[in-house]
Design an enzyme around this catalytic site. Structure first.
Site, PDB file in Angstrom:
ATOM      1  N   LYS A 111       0.508  -0.487 -10.570  1.00 33.38           N
ATOM      2  CA  LYS A 111      -0.903  -0.417 -10.185  1.00 33.38           C
ATOM      3  C   LYS A 111      -1.779  -1.239 -11.127  1.00 33.38           C
ATOM      4  CE  LYS A 111      -0.651   3.932  -7.665  1.00 33.38           C
ATOM      5  NZ  LYS A 111      -0.705   5.392  -7.786  1.00 33.38           N
ATOM      6  N   LYS A 189       7.092  -3.789   5.646  1.00 32.57           N
ATOM      7  CA  LYS A 189       6.919  -2.345   5.714  1.00 32.57           C
ATOM      8  C   LYS A 189       5.444  -2.002   5.968  1.00 32.57           C
ATOM      9  CE  LYS A 189       7.097   1.851   3.079  1.00 32.57           C
ATOM     10  NZ  LYS A 189       7.369   2.620   1.915  1.00 32.57           N
ATOM     11  N   LYS A 192      -0.767   0.900   3.912  1.00 32.67           N
ATOM     12  CA  LYS A 192      -2.228   0.792   3.849  1.00 32.67           C
ATOM     13  C   LYS A 192      -2.651  -0.434   3.058  1.00 32.67           C
ATOM     14  CE  LYS A 192      -2.232   5.660   3.641  1.00 32.67           C
ATOM     15  NZ  LYS A 192      -1.926   6.715   2.677  1.00 32.67           N
TER      16      LYS A 192
HETATM   17  P1  AMP Z   1       1.860   6.457   1.533  1.00 29.63           P
HETATM   18  O1  AMP Z   1       0.928   6.221   2.673  1.00 29.63           O
HETATM   19  O2  AMP Z   1       2.555   5.231   1.076  1.00 29.63           O
HETATM   20  O3  AMP Z   1       1.243   7.266   0.423  1.00 29.63           O
HETATM   21  O4  AMP Z   1       3.042   7.360   2.114  1.00 29.63           O
HETATM   22  C1  AMP Z   1       2.864   8.668   2.584  1.00 29.63           C
HETATM   23  C2  AMP Z   1       4.153   9.116   3.268  1.00 29.63           C
HETATM   24  O5  AMP Z   1       4.423   8.297   4.439  1.00 29.63           O
HETATM   25  C3  AMP Z   1       5.406   8.993   2.398  1.00 29.63           C
HETATM   26  O6  AMP Z   1       6.243  10.120   2.675  1.00 29.63           O
HETATM   27  C4  AMP Z   1       6.074   7.741   2.859  1.00 29.63           C
HETATM   28  O7  AMP Z   1       7.465   7.793   2.690  1.00 29.63           O
HETATM   29  C5  AMP Z   1       5.697   7.672   4.329  1.00 29.63           C
HETATM   30  N1  AMP Z   1       5.565   6.264   4.738  1.00 29.63           N
HETATM   31  C6  AMP Z   1       4.592   5.403   4.336  1.00 29.63           C
HETATM   32  N2  AMP Z   1       4.746   4.173   4.908  1.00 29.63           N
HETATM   33  C7  AMP Z   1       5.860   4.266   5.688  1.00 29.63           C
HETATM   34  C8  AMP Z   1       6.545   3.345   6.540  1.00 29.63           C
HETATM   35  N3  AMP Z   1       6.122   2.103   6.713  1.00 29.63           N
HETATM   36  N4  AMP Z   1       7.655   3.786   7.165  1.00 29.63           N
HETATM   37  C9  AMP Z   1       8.104   5.053   7.018  1.00 29.63           C
HETATM   38  N5  AMP Z   1       7.498   5.977   6.236  1.00 29.63           N
HETATM   39  C10 AMP Z   1       6.394   5.603   5.575  1.00 29.63           C
END
Ligand code: AMP
Ligand code: TRP
Length: 323
Positions: A111, A189, A192
Protein backbone atom coordinates in the site's frame (compact mmCIF):
# COMPACT_ATOMS: atom_id res chain seq x y z
CA UNK A 1 -19.12 -26.64 15.32
CA UNK A 2 -16.17 -24.46 14.43
CA UNK A 3 -16.75 -20.72 14.45
CA UNK A 4 -16.30 -19.06 11.11
CA UNK A 5 -15.52 -15.33 10.86
CA UNK A 6 -14.83 -12.90 8.07
CA UNK A 7 -14.56 -9.13 7.64
CA UNK A 8 -15.35 -7.15 4.52
CA UNK A 9 -13.77 -3.76 3.98
CA UNK A 10 -16.12 -1.05 2.73
CA UNK A 11 -13.53 0.41 0.41
CA UNK A 12 -15.78 0.52 -2.68
CA UNK A 13 -19.04 -0.69 -4.13
CA UNK A 14 -19.31 -4.49 -3.94
CA UNK A 15 -18.66 -6.05 -7.37
CA UNK A 16 -19.34 -9.36 -9.09
CA UNK A 17 -16.02 -10.75 -7.87
CA UNK A 18 -17.11 -10.07 -4.30
CA UNK A 19 -20.52 -11.61 -4.98
CA UNK A 20 -19.28 -14.88 -6.48
CA UNK A 21 -16.01 -14.91 -4.55
CA UNK A 22 -17.22 -13.98 -1.08
CA UNK A 23 -20.92 -13.20 -0.52
CA UNK A 24 -22.21 -16.53 -1.91
CA UNK A 25 -19.66 -18.53 0.02
CA UNK A 26 -20.41 -16.63 3.22
CA UNK A 27 -24.11 -17.21 2.76
CA UNK A 28 -23.62 -20.95 2.32
CA UNK A 29 -21.50 -21.05 5.43
CA UNK A 30 -23.99 -18.91 7.37
CA UNK A 31 -26.68 -21.51 6.75
CA UNK A 32 -24.62 -24.09 8.62
CA UNK A 33 -24.51 -21.95 11.81
CA UNK A 34 -21.88 -20.34 14.07
CA UNK A 35 -20.89 -17.76 11.45
CA UNK A 36 -19.76 -14.19 12.11
CA UNK A 37 -19.44 -11.47 9.47
CA UNK A 38 -18.68 -7.81 9.91
CA UNK A 39 -18.12 -4.67 7.87
CA UNK A 40 -14.56 -3.52 8.59
CA UNK A 41 -15.22 0.22 8.67
CA UNK A 42 -12.43 1.12 11.12
CA UNK A 43 -10.02 -0.55 8.71
CA UNK A 44 -11.40 1.33 5.72
CA UNK A 45 -10.32 4.63 7.31
CA UNK A 46 -6.71 3.72 6.56
CA UNK A 47 -7.37 4.19 2.83
CA UNK A 48 -10.68 6.03 2.48
CA UNK A 49 -11.06 9.48 3.98
CA UNK A 50 -14.33 10.60 2.47
CA UNK A 51 -17.19 10.45 5.01
CA UNK A 52 -19.95 10.43 2.39
CA UNK A 53 -18.34 7.63 0.39
CA UNK A 54 -17.60 5.63 3.51
CA UNK A 55 -21.26 5.85 4.59
CA UNK A 56 -22.38 4.86 1.11
CA UNK A 57 -20.05 1.83 0.91
CA UNK A 58 -20.96 0.62 4.39
CA UNK A 59 -24.63 0.86 3.48
CA UNK A 60 -24.13 -0.92 0.16
CA UNK A 61 -22.22 -3.80 1.72
CA UNK A 62 -24.85 -4.19 4.41
CA UNK A 63 -27.60 -4.09 1.79
CA UNK A 64 -25.78 -6.59 -0.43
CA UNK A 65 -25.49 -9.17 2.35
CA UNK A 66 -29.06 -8.61 3.48
CA UNK A 67 -30.39 -8.73 -0.09
CA UNK A 68 -28.48 -11.98 -0.57
CA UNK A 69 -30.44 -13.43 2.34
CA UNK A 70 -28.03 -13.24 5.27
CA UNK A 71 -30.82 -11.80 7.44
CA UNK A 72 -32.70 -15.09 7.20
CA UNK A 73 -29.80 -17.07 8.65
CA UNK A 74 -28.51 -17.27 12.21
CA UNK A 75 -25.29 -15.49 11.25
CA UNK A 76 -24.15 -12.55 13.36
CA UNK A 77 -23.64 -9.57 11.04
CA UNK A 78 -22.47 -6.21 12.33
CA UNK A 79 -20.41 -3.10 11.78
CA UNK A 80 -16.91 -3.27 13.25
CA UNK A 81 -17.09 0.21 14.82
CA UNK A 82 -20.22 -0.73 16.78
CA UNK A 83 -17.99 -2.93 18.93
CA UNK A 84 -15.30 -0.57 20.28
CA UNK A 85 -13.95 -3.44 22.41
CA UNK A 86 -11.96 -4.51 19.34
CA UNK A 87 -9.90 -1.33 19.52
CA UNK A 88 -9.31 -2.00 23.20
CA UNK A 89 -8.14 -5.57 22.56
CA UNK A 90 -6.03 -4.29 19.67
CA UNK A 91 -4.21 -2.01 22.11
CA UNK A 92 -3.56 -4.90 24.45
CA UNK A 93 -2.22 -6.98 21.57
CA UNK A 94 0.02 -4.17 20.37
CA UNK A 95 1.89 -4.23 23.67
CA UNK A 96 3.16 -7.75 22.96
CA UNK A 97 3.73 -7.24 19.22
CA UNK A 98 7.16 -6.41 17.86
CA UNK A 99 7.56 -3.51 15.46
CA UNK A 100 9.50 -5.87 13.20
CA UNK A 101 6.47 -8.08 12.69
CA UNK A 102 4.40 -5.12 11.50
CA UNK A 103 7.19 -3.71 9.35
CA UNK A 104 7.38 -7.02 7.49
CA UNK A 105 3.69 -6.76 6.51
CA UNK A 106 3.23 -7.30 2.75
CA UNK A 107 0.02 -5.33 2.71
CA UNK A 108 1.66 -2.34 4.44
CA UNK A 109 4.58 -2.43 2.01
CA UNK A 110 2.31 -2.79 -1.05
CA UNK A 111 0.00 0.00 0.00
CA UNK A 112 2.76 2.47 0.81
CA UNK A 113 4.52 1.55 -2.46
CA UNK A 114 1.28 2.48 -4.23
CA UNK A 115 1.41 5.90 -2.62
CA UNK A 116 -1.04 5.41 0.26
CA UNK A 117 0.10 7.52 3.23
CA UNK A 118 2.17 5.47 5.66
CA UNK A 119 0.02 6.36 8.68
CA UNK A 120 0.51 4.65 12.01
CA UNK A 121 -2.96 3.20 11.41
CA UNK A 122 -1.82 1.52 8.21
CA UNK A 123 1.10 -0.10 10.02
CA UNK A 124 -1.19 -1.06 12.92
CA UNK A 125 -3.82 -2.53 10.56
CA UNK A 126 -2.81 -6.17 11.25
CA UNK A 127 -3.15 -5.61 15.01
CA UNK A 128 -6.72 -4.43 14.61
CA UNK A 129 -7.37 -7.33 12.26
CA UNK A 130 -5.94 -9.77 14.80
CA UNK A 131 -8.26 -8.27 17.38
CA UNK A 132 -11.24 -8.66 14.99
CA UNK A 133 -10.54 -12.36 14.92
CA UNK A 134 -9.42 -13.01 18.51
CA UNK A 135 -12.22 -10.91 20.05
CA UNK A 136 -14.77 -13.43 18.78
CA UNK A 137 -12.91 -16.66 19.53
CA UNK A 138 -12.98 -17.46 15.82
CA UNK A 139 -11.69 -20.86 14.68
CA UNK A 140 -11.61 -20.44 10.92
CA UNK A 141 -11.08 -17.34 8.80
CA UNK A 142 -11.61 -17.71 5.05
CA UNK A 143 -9.28 -15.43 3.12
CA UNK A 144 -7.79 -14.72 -0.24
CA UNK A 145 -4.02 -15.34 -0.67
CA UNK A 146 -3.24 -11.70 0.03
CA UNK A 147 -4.65 -12.01 3.56
CA UNK A 148 -2.87 -15.17 4.68
CA UNK A 149 0.00 -13.23 6.21
CA UNK A 150 -2.47 -11.26 8.32
CA UNK A 151 -3.82 -14.48 9.80
CA UNK A 152 -0.31 -15.73 10.47
CA UNK A 153 0.38 -12.46 12.28
CA UNK A 154 -2.82 -13.03 14.26
CA UNK A 155 -1.55 -16.47 15.28
CA UNK A 156 1.75 -14.91 16.31
CA UNK A 157 0.07 -12.21 18.39
CA UNK A 158 -2.21 -14.72 20.12
CA UNK A 159 0.88 -16.81 20.80
CA UNK A 160 2.91 -13.91 22.27
CA UNK A 161 0.02 -12.95 24.52
CA UNK A 162 -0.78 -16.47 25.66
CA UNK A 163 2.84 -17.25 26.44
CA UNK A 164 3.16 -14.01 28.43
CA UNK A 165 -0.14 -14.14 30.33
CA UNK A 166 -1.49 -17.66 29.98
CA UNK A 167 -4.16 -19.05 27.67
CA UNK A 168 -6.46 -16.15 26.76
CA UNK A 169 -6.98 -16.09 23.00
CA UNK A 170 -8.05 -18.92 20.72
CA UNK A 171 -5.63 -19.58 17.88
CA UNK A 172 -7.44 -19.21 14.54
CA UNK A 173 -6.70 -21.04 11.30
CA UNK A 174 -6.98 -19.59 7.82
CA UNK A 175 -8.75 -21.29 5.00
CA UNK A 176 -8.09 -20.30 1.41
CA UNK A 177 -11.31 -19.27 -0.27
CA UNK A 178 -12.04 -21.95 -2.85
CA UNK A 179 -13.96 -19.64 -5.11
CA UNK A 180 -12.70 -19.16 -8.62
CA UNK A 181 -11.17 -15.86 -9.54
CA UNK A 182 -13.70 -13.67 -11.31
CA UNK A 183 -12.13 -11.68 -14.14
CA UNK A 184 -12.81 -8.00 -14.65
CA UNK A 185 -14.02 -6.23 -17.78
CA UNK A 186 -10.43 -6.14 -19.07
CA UNK A 187 -9.57 -9.80 -18.34
CA UNK A 188 -7.43 -9.10 -15.25
CA UNK A 189 -8.71 -10.11 -11.81
CA UNK A 190 -11.77 -8.01 -11.02
CA UNK A 191 -10.81 -5.46 -8.41
CA UNK A 192 -12.05 -2.13 -7.10
CA UNK A 193 -8.60 -0.71 -7.59
CA UNK A 194 -8.15 -1.72 -11.25
CA UNK A 195 -11.18 0.16 -12.61
CA UNK A 196 -12.39 -3.09 -14.22
CA UNK A 197 -15.13 -4.01 -11.75
CA UNK A 198 -18.83 -4.35 -12.32
CA UNK A 199 -21.01 -3.31 -9.40
CA UNK A 200 -23.43 -6.10 -8.44
CA UNK A 201 -26.50 -3.94 -8.85
CA UNK A 202 -25.58 -2.18 -12.07
CA UNK A 203 -28.59 -2.19 -14.40
CA UNK A 204 -30.16 -0.78 -17.55
CA UNK A 205 -28.03 1.42 -19.79
CA UNK A 206 -25.05 1.48 -17.45
CA UNK A 207 -25.00 -2.31 -17.36
CA UNK A 208 -25.18 -2.56 -21.16
CA UNK A 209 -22.40 -0.05 -21.49
CA UNK A 210 -20.17 -1.90 -19.03
CA UNK A 211 -20.75 -5.26 -20.73
CA UNK A 212 -20.01 -3.56 -24.05
CA UNK A 213 -16.54 -2.78 -22.66
CA UNK A 214 -15.66 -6.45 -22.11
CA UNK A 215 -12.53 -7.15 -24.12
CA UNK A 216 -13.06 -9.31 -27.24
CA UNK A 217 -10.91 -10.03 -30.30
CA UNK A 218 -11.50 -9.46 -34.01
CA UNK A 219 -12.21 -13.07 -35.09
CA UNK A 220 -15.40 -13.27 -37.19
CA UNK A 221 -18.51 -14.91 -35.65
CA UNK A 222 -18.40 -18.01 -37.88
CA UNK A 223 -14.81 -18.93 -36.99
CA UNK A 224 -14.77 -21.92 -34.57
CA UNK A 225 -13.60 -20.88 -31.10
CA UNK A 226 -12.60 -22.54 -27.88
CA UNK A 227 -15.07 -21.19 -25.29
CA UNK A 228 -12.42 -21.67 -22.57
CA UNK A 229 -10.39 -18.73 -23.79
CA UNK A 230 -13.31 -16.34 -24.00
CA UNK A 231 -13.78 -13.83 -21.23
CA UNK A 232 -17.45 -13.50 -22.16
CA UNK A 233 -17.96 -17.24 -21.82
CA UNK A 234 -16.21 -17.23 -18.46
CA UNK A 235 -18.76 -14.69 -17.22
CA UNK A 236 -21.66 -16.63 -18.70
CA UNK A 237 -20.46 -19.71 -16.85
CA UNK A 238 -21.21 -17.96 -13.58
CA UNK A 239 -24.78 -17.28 -14.59
CA UNK A 240 -26.30 -19.66 -17.14
CA UNK A 241 -27.81 -23.11 -16.56
CA UNK A 242 -25.60 -26.04 -17.60
CA UNK A 243 -27.67 -27.10 -20.61
CA UNK A 244 -27.68 -23.66 -22.15
CA UNK A 245 -23.94 -23.35 -21.53
CA UNK A 246 -23.27 -26.69 -23.20
CA UNK A 247 -25.29 -25.59 -26.21
CA UNK A 248 -23.43 -22.28 -26.47
CA UNK A 249 -20.10 -24.05 -26.12
CA UNK A 250 -21.00 -26.47 -28.91
CA UNK A 251 -22.06 -23.66 -31.24
CA UNK A 252 -18.86 -21.75 -30.52
CA UNK A 253 -16.68 -24.79 -31.15
CA UNK A 254 -18.46 -25.70 -34.36
CA UNK A 255 -18.47 -22.22 -35.85
CA UNK A 256 -20.40 -21.44 -39.02
CA UNK A 257 -23.68 -19.62 -39.48
CA UNK A 258 -25.12 -20.95 -36.23
CA UNK A 259 -22.26 -19.73 -34.02
CA UNK A 260 -22.98 -16.84 -31.66
CA UNK A 261 -21.12 -13.59 -32.31
CA UNK A 262 -19.69 -11.52 -29.47
CA UNK A 263 -22.65 -9.13 -29.73
CA UNK A 264 -25.07 -11.97 -29.10
CA UNK A 265 -23.04 -13.24 -26.15
CA UNK A 266 -22.97 -9.76 -24.67
CA UNK A 267 -26.72 -9.37 -25.03
CA UNK A 268 -27.20 -12.78 -23.40
CA UNK A 269 -24.91 -11.77 -20.57
CA UNK A 270 -26.83 -8.53 -19.90
CA UNK A 271 -30.05 -10.52 -19.73
CA UNK A 272 -28.47 -13.16 -17.50
CA UNK A 273 -27.26 -10.52 -15.05
CA UNK A 274 -30.65 -8.80 -15.01
CA UNK A 275 -32.34 -12.14 -14.28
CA UNK A 276 -29.82 -13.46 -11.78
CA UNK A 277 -29.95 -10.34 -9.63
CA UNK A 278 -33.64 -9.48 -10.09
CA UNK A 279 -34.60 -10.85 -6.70
CA UNK A 280 -31.69 -9.34 -4.80
CA UNK A 281 -32.28 -6.04 -6.58
CA UNK A 282 -35.90 -5.96 -5.50
CA UNK A 283 -34.85 -6.67 -1.92
CA UNK A 284 -32.22 -3.96 -2.13
CA UNK A 285 -34.83 -1.43 -3.25
CA UNK A 286 -37.09 -2.42 -0.37
CA UNK A 287 -34.26 -2.03 2.09
CA UNK A 288 -33.28 1.36 0.70
CA UNK A 289 -36.81 2.65 1.14
CA UNK A 290 -36.63 1.47 4.76
CA UNK A 291 -33.10 2.33 5.85
CA UNK A 292 -34.23 1.77 9.43
CA UNK A 293 -34.37 -1.97 8.65
CA UNK A 294 -30.71 -1.90 7.64
CA UNK A 295 -29.78 -0.10 10.84
CA UNK A 296 -31.92 -2.43 12.91
CA UNK A 297 -30.23 -5.50 11.41
CA UNK A 298 -26.77 -4.10 12.11
CA UNK A 299 -27.77 -3.01 15.61
CA UNK A 300 -29.06 -6.51 16.38
CA UNK A 301 -25.81 -7.97 15.15
CA UNK A 302 -23.80 -5.51 17.20
CA UNK A 303 -25.54 -6.55 20.42
CA UNK A 304 -24.72 -10.21 19.80
CA UNK A 305 -21.16 -9.50 18.67
CA UNK A 306 -20.50 -7.13 21.54
CA UNK A 307 -21.54 -9.69 24.12
CA UNK A 308 -18.81 -12.02 22.85
CA UNK A 309 -16.15 -9.33 22.51
CA UNK A 310 -16.80 -8.03 26.04
CA UNK A 311 -16.26 -11.45 27.51
CA UNK A 312 -13.00 -11.89 25.64
CA UNK A 313 -11.91 -8.36 26.56
CA UNK A 314 -12.58 -9.07 30.23
CA UNK A 315 -10.61 -12.29 29.98
CA UNK A 316 -7.68 -10.33 28.54
CA UNK A 317 -7.92 -7.54 31.13
CA UNK A 318 -7.86 -10.10 33.95
CA UNK A 319 -4.98 -12.01 32.39
CA UNK A 320 -2.67 -8.98 32.19
CA UNK A 321 -3.55 -7.50 35.58
CA UNK A 322 -5.77 -4.58 34.55
CA UNK A 323 -8.61 -6.21 36.57
P1 AMP B 1 -11.77 -7.12 -1.70
O1 AMP B 1 -12.86 -6.43 -2.44
O2 AMP B 1 -10.54 -7.31 -2.49
O3 AMP B 1 -11.54 -6.55 -0.32
O4 AMP B 1 -12.29 -8.62 -1.46
C1 AMP B 1 -13.39 -8.94 -0.66
C2 AMP B 1 -13.72 -10.42 -0.86
O5 AMP B 1 -14.11 -10.68 -2.24
C3 AMP B 1 -12.54 -11.36 -0.60
O6 AMP B 1 -13.05 -12.53 0.04
C4 AMP B 1 -12.02 -11.71 -1.95
O7 AMP B 1 -11.43 -12.98 -1.98
C5 AMP B 1 -13.26 -11.65 -2.83
N1 AMP B 1 -12.89 -11.20 -4.18
C6 AMP B 1 -12.47 -9.95 -4.51
N2 AMP B 1 -12.22 -9.85 -5.85
C7 AMP B 1 -12.50 -11.09 -6.37
C8 AMP B 1 -12.45 -11.63 -7.69
N3 AMP B 1 -12.08 -10.91 -8.73
N4 AMP B 1 -12.78 -12.93 -7.84
C9 AMP B 1 -13.17 -13.69 -6.79
N5 AMP B 1 -13.25 -13.24 -5.52
C10 AMP B 1 -12.92 -11.95 -5.30
N1 TRP C 1 -8.17 -7.14 5.73
C1 TRP C 1 -9.34 -7.79 5.18
C2 TRP C 1 -9.42 -7.48 3.66
O1 TRP C 1 -8.87 -6.49 3.23
C3 TRP C 1 -10.62 -7.30 5.84
C4 TRP C 1 -10.65 -7.71 7.27
C5 TRP C 1 -10.53 -6.89 8.37
C6 TRP C 1 -10.78 -9.04 7.76
N2 TRP C 1 -10.61 -7.61 9.51
C7 TRP C 1 -10.76 -8.93 9.18
C8 TRP C 1 -10.92 -10.27 7.13
C9 TRP C 1 -10.86 -10.08 9.97
C10 TRP C 1 -11.00 -11.41 7.94
C11 TRP C 1 -10.97 -11.31 9.34
O2 TRP C 1 -10.04 -8.22 2.93
Amino acid sequence: MKRFLSGIQPSGLPHLGNWFGAVQMHLERAKQGNAYFFIADYHALTTLQDPEKLREYVREIAVTYLAAGLGETEAVFWRQSDVPEVTEIAWLLSTVTGMGLLERGHSYKDKTAKGIAASAGLLYYPVLMASDILAYDADVVPVGKDQVQHIEMTQDMAGYWNSTYGQTFRRPEWELSKTPKVSGLDGQKMSKSYGNALWIFEEGKALKKAIGRIATDSRPPDEPKDPKGLLLFEWLELLLPADELADLARRLQTGGANAPGYGELKARLVLAIETHFADARRRRQELLTHPEHIEAALARGAVAARAVAREVRDRALRACGLR
